[in-house]
Design a protein around this motif. Structure first.
Motif, PDB file in Angstrom:
ATOM      1  N   ARG A  85       0.882  -1.234  -0.026  1.00 21.25           N
ATOM      2  CA  ARG A  85       0.050   0.104  -0.006  1.00 21.25           C
ATOM      3  C   ARG A  85       0.872   1.174   0.052  1.00 21.25           C
ATOM      4  N   VAL A  86       1.940   1.351   0.872  1.00 21.36           N
ATOM      5  CA  VAL A  86       2.854   2.569   0.831  1.00 21.36           C
ATOM      6  C   VAL A  86       3.485   2.432  -0.534  1.00 21.36           C
ATOM      7  N   GLU A  87       3.929   1.438  -1.040  1.00 22.40           N
ATOM      8  CA  GLU A  87       4.615   1.720  -2.379  1.00 22.40           C
ATOM      9  C   GLU A  87       3.683   2.247  -3.296  1.00 22.40           C
ATOM     10  N   ALA A  88       2.401   1.556  -3.414  1.00 25.93           N
ATOM     11  CA  ALA A  88       1.281   1.978  -4.476  1.00 25.93           C
ATOM     12  C   ALA A  88       1.038   3.297  -4.106  1.00 25.93           C
ATOM     13  N   GLU A  89       1.129   3.957  -3.143  1.00 24.61           N
ATOM     14  CA  GLU A  89       0.779   5.357  -2.809  1.00 24.61           C
ATOM     15  C   GLU A  89       1.915   6.266  -3.240  1.00 24.61           C
ATOM     16  N   ILE A  90       2.932   5.915  -3.035  1.00 30.07           N
ATOM     17  CA  ILE A  90       4.224   6.574  -3.638  1.00 30.07           C
ATOM     18  C   ILE A  90       4.193   6.608  -5.065  1.00 30.07           C
ATOM     19  N   ASP A  91       3.747   5.635  -5.734  1.00 33.68           N
ATOM     20  CA  ASP A  91       3.538   5.534  -7.308  1.00 33.68           C
ATOM     21  C   ASP A  91       2.600   6.576  -7.841  1.00 33.68           C
ATOM     22  N   LYS A  92       1.489   6.416  -6.934  1.00 32.23           N
ATOM     23  CA  LYS A  92       0.152   7.130  -7.169  1.00 32.23           C
ATOM     24  C   LYS A  92       0.420   8.614  -7.317  1.00 32.23           C
ATOM     25  N   GLN A  93       1.025   9.093  -6.004  1.00 38.74           N
ATOM     26  CA  GLN A  93       1.279  10.483  -5.698  1.00 38.74           C
ATOM     27  C   GLN A  93       2.407  11.032  -6.655  1.00 38.74           C
ATOM     28  N   ARG A  94       3.223  10.057  -7.143  1.00 38.17           N
ATOM     29  CA  ARG A  94       4.383  10.691  -8.075  1.00 38.17           C
ATOM     30  C   ARG A  94       3.511  10.760  -9.388  1.00 38.17           C
ATOM     31  N   ALA A  95       2.682  10.075  -9.839  1.00 37.23           N
ATOM     32  CA  ALA A  95       1.916  10.189 -11.103  1.00 37.23           C
ATOM     33  C   ALA A  95       1.139  11.486 -11.150  1.00 37.23           C
ATOM     34  N   VAL A  96       0.457  11.814  -9.739  1.00 34.74           N
ATOM     35  CA  VAL A  96      -0.251  12.965  -9.713  1.00 34.74           C
ATOM     36  C   VAL A  96       0.632  14.155 -10.014  1.00 34.74           C
ATOM     37  N   ASP A  99       1.442  14.978 -13.414  1.00 32.28           N
ATOM     38  CA  ASP A  99       0.463  15.846 -14.242  1.00 32.28           C
ATOM     39  C   ASP A  99       0.288  17.484 -13.766  1.00 32.28           C
ATOM     40  N   LYS A 100       0.449  17.314 -12.234  1.00 34.03           N
ATOM     41  CA  LYS A 100       0.127  18.682 -11.531  1.00 34.03           C
ATOM     42  C   LYS A 100       1.310  18.852 -10.605  1.00 34.03           C
ATOM     43  N   PRO A 101       2.479  19.312 -10.835  1.00 30.55           N
ATOM     44  CA  PRO A 101       3.514  19.554 -10.102  1.00 30.55           C
ATOM     45  C   PRO A 101       3.251  20.485  -9.178  1.00 30.55           C
ATOM     46  N   ASN A 102       2.223  21.234  -8.968  1.00 33.32           N
ATOM     47  CA  ASN A 102       2.117  22.348  -8.087  1.00 33.32           C
ATOM     48  C   ASN A 102       0.876  21.856  -6.965  1.00 33.32           C
ATOM     49  N   ASP A 103       0.578  20.666  -7.036  1.00 34.57           N
ATOM     50  CA  ASP A 103      -0.431  20.139  -6.302  1.00 34.57           C
ATOM     51  C   ASP A 103       0.066  19.904  -4.707  1.00 34.57           C
ATOM     52  N   PRO A 104      -0.281  21.061  -3.709  1.00 27.75           N
ATOM     53  CA  PRO A 104       0.176  20.779  -2.538  1.00 27.75           C
ATOM     54  C   PRO A 104      -0.247  19.452  -1.786  1.00 27.75           C
ATOM     55  N   ASP A 105      -1.247  19.113  -1.994  1.00 26.85           N
ATOM     56  CA  ASP A 105      -2.000  17.893  -1.469  1.00 26.85           C
ATOM     57  C   ASP A 105      -1.035  16.486  -1.947  1.00 26.85           C
ATOM     58  N   ALA A 106      -0.829  16.534  -3.153  1.00 30.11           N
ATOM     59  CA  ALA A 106      -0.221  15.376  -3.593  1.00 30.11           C
ATOM     60  C   ALA A 106       1.114  15.370  -3.051  1.00 30.11           C
ATOM     61  N   HIS A 107       1.870  16.671  -2.873  1.00 28.95           N
ATOM     62  CA  HIS A 107       3.184  16.526  -2.181  1.00 28.95           C
ATOM     63  C   HIS A 107       3.044  16.212  -0.770  1.00 28.95           C
ATOM     64  N   TYR A 108       1.853  16.542  -0.058  1.00 32.20           N
ATOM     65  CA  TYR A 108       1.897  16.068   1.426  1.00 32.20           C
ATOM     66  C   TYR A 108       1.647  14.626   1.457  1.00 32.20           C
ATOM     67  N   ARG A 129       8.038  21.184  -0.189  1.00 31.81           N
ATOM     68  CA  ARG A 129       7.270  21.840  -1.250  1.00 31.81           C
ATOM     69  C   ARG A 129       5.645  21.975  -0.892  1.00 31.81           C
ATOM     70  N   ALA A 130       5.141  21.173  -0.175  1.00 30.85           N
ATOM     71  CA  ALA A 130       3.851  21.307   0.128  1.00 30.85           C
ATOM     72  C   ALA A 130       3.627  22.476   0.952  1.00 30.85           C
ATOM     73  N   CYS A 131       4.681  22.752   1.908  1.00 36.52           N
ATOM     74  CA  CYS A 131       4.612  24.039   2.650  1.00 36.52           C
ATOM     75  C   CYS A 131       4.853  25.413   1.983  1.00 36.52           C
ATOM     76  N   GLU A 132       5.693  25.222   0.905  1.00 37.50           N
ATOM     77  CA  GLU A 132       5.715  26.402  -0.016  1.00 37.50           C
ATOM     78  C   GLU A 132       4.455  26.939  -0.793  1.00 37.50           C
ATOM     79  N   LEU A 133       3.799  25.673  -1.132  1.00 36.84           N
ATOM     80  CA  LEU A 133       2.664  25.778  -2.061  1.00 36.84           C
ATOM     81  C   LEU A 133       1.334  26.400  -1.018  1.00 36.84           C
ATOM     82  N   ARG A 134       1.463  26.109   0.282  1.00 36.47           N
ATOM     83  CA  ARG A 134       0.468  26.176   1.327  1.00 36.47           C
ATOM     84  C   ARG A 134       1.032  26.537   2.482  1.00 36.47           C
ATOM     85  N   PRO A 135       1.708  27.786   2.296  1.00 37.55           N
ATOM     86  CA  PRO A 135       2.291  28.433   3.539  1.00 37.55           C
ATOM     87  C   PRO A 135       1.459  28.626   4.642  1.00 37.55           C
TER      88      PRO A 135
END
Length: 183
Positions: A85-96, A99-108, A129-135
């Motif tokens: 599950r952890v490995e799948a979540e890492i892959d999923k968020q990297r894919a997000v 497509d959306k490199p400035n998505d703070p939730d995906a970085h989080y 990066r999540a902090c930078e995008l959502r300070p």
């Protein structure tokens, strides 16, 4: 333990986990042929940052020593599932993020999964990066402080604590208790 890990939060005090781990390791030295101790070791590792492989290995050993133990078999299955599950979540968020490199939730979410997998360097980079995008997110700064603390960078952890307080939020007492006093 009803499940190895119910979530990926870092609310459990790492010093408590380390103390429990040391006790289980001492029990293994005293009773090396007791498979129950290997099961307990696997459960302790599963609750710690970056020890999913150790958890699987300990529970595999317990299953070899006691193939009829439901606790060993169930623990091994849960640890393997958690790792996947952890490995799948890492892959999923990297894919997000592809497509959306400035998505703070995906970085989080990526940072949380990377931390769980033990990749603190990338976890810190993604949480930063999540902090930078959502300070203005005290929760994100709190998580970053936790990551810095776990990585041993207490000065930068305190910097994040100050940011959390500047946002009008008090960090969890469990986090503050683990930080050394400010100089």
């Amino acid at each position: 333990h009803t499940s190895l890990v119910s979530d990926w939060s870092s609310d459990v005090c790492s010093s408590d986990l380390e103390a429990a781990l040391q006790e289980v390791q001492a029990a293994i030295r005293l009773e090396p042929n007791n498979p129950q101790n290997q099961v307990l070791l696997g459960y302790e590792y599963a609750a710690m940052f970056g020890h999913l492989d150790d958890a699987v290995a300990a529970l595999q050993e317990a299953t070899r020593e006691a193939p009829d133990s439901p606790m060993a078999r169930n623990g091994l299955e849960q640890a393997q599932t958690l790792k996947m599950r952890v490995e799948a979540e890492i892959d999923k968020q990297r894919a997000v993020l592809h497509d959306k490199p400035n998505d703070p939730d995906a970085h989080y979410r990526l940072a949380k999964a990377e931390a769980r997998a033990g990749d603190l360097k990338n976890a810190i980079a993604d949480m930063r990066r999540a902090c930078e995008l959502r300070p203005d997110s005290a929760a994100t700064h709190t998580e970053l402080a936790e990551l810095y603390l776990v990585s041993g960078d207490t000065a930068t952890a305190w910097e994040e604590i100050r940011k959390v307080r500047a946002l009008g939020t008090e960090p969890p007492s469990s986090l503050l208790a683990r930080l050394p006093k400010q100089k």
